[in-house]
Design a protein around this motif. Structure first.
Motif, PDB file in Angstrom:
ATOM      1  N   GLY A  27       0.977  -1.235   0.096  1.00  0.00           N
ATOM      2  CA  GLY A  27      -0.124   0.063   0.109  1.00  0.00           C
ATOM      3  C   GLY A  27       0.602   1.279   0.063  1.00  0.00           C
ATOM      4  N   THR A  28       2.046   1.110  -0.564  1.00  0.00           N
ATOM      5  CA  THR A  28       2.913   2.188  -0.446  1.00  0.00           C
ATOM      6  C   THR A  28       3.290   2.698  -2.142  1.00  0.00           C
ATOM      7  N   THR A  29       2.531   2.509  -2.979  1.00  0.00           N
ATOM      8  CA  THR A  29       2.606   2.748  -4.302  1.00  0.00           C
ATOM      9  C   THR A  29       2.902   4.271  -4.412  1.00  0.00           C
ATOM     10  N   PRO A  30       4.129   5.037  -4.950  1.00  0.00           N
ATOM     11  CA  PRO A  30       4.242   6.290  -4.818  1.00  0.00           C
ATOM     12  C   PRO A  30       3.313   6.966  -5.952  1.00  0.00           C
ATOM     13  N   THR A  31       3.016   8.126  -5.958  1.00  0.00           N
ATOM     14  CA  THR A  31       2.062   8.616  -7.072  1.00  0.00           C
ATOM     15  C   THR A  31       3.169   9.186  -8.199  1.00  0.00           C
ATOM     16  N   ASP A  32       4.397   9.764  -7.918  1.00  0.00           N
ATOM     17  CA  ASP A  32       5.255  10.014  -8.544  1.00  0.00           C
ATOM     18  C   ASP A  32       6.621   9.145  -8.792  1.00  0.00           C
ATOM     19  N   MET A  33       7.165   9.158  -9.999  1.00  0.00           N
ATOM     20  CA  MET A  33       8.320   8.073 -10.076  1.00  0.00           C
ATOM     21  C   MET A  33       9.098   8.574 -11.178  1.00  0.00           C
TER      22      MET A  33
END
Length: 85
Positions: A27-33
């Protein structure tokens, strides 16, 4: 980038898809990569970096630092670590 969990024979086989899949599970997928990398001269099994990749490490570190600074993070060289001047 599709998120997948593959059967890996070595921890060195992990790629960005597995990293994103683990982020999703936690549940820690970044919004910006941002993905930064170096194109190897050839793909072969050996120990250590090729001369082509080794020659670009400083540029890659500088690019990563620039992204972090642009995102508002403080970046400073670590003591005892060689830094591209």
């Amino acid at each position: 980038i599709p998120q997948t969990l593959a059967l890996l024979m070595s921890p060195h086989q992990i790629d960005l898809r597995e990293v994103l899949a683990v982020c999703a599970l936690r549940g820690t997928t970044p919004t910006d990569m941002v993905a930064l990398g170096v194109q190897p001269e050839r793909m072969s099994t050996h120990v250590g970096m090729s001369d082509v990749v080794a020659a670009r490490v400083d540029q890659l570190a500088d690019a990563a630092a620039a992204v972090l600074v642009a995102w508002g993070h403080a970046v400073a060289p670590r003591e005892g670590v060689l830094v591209h001047a």
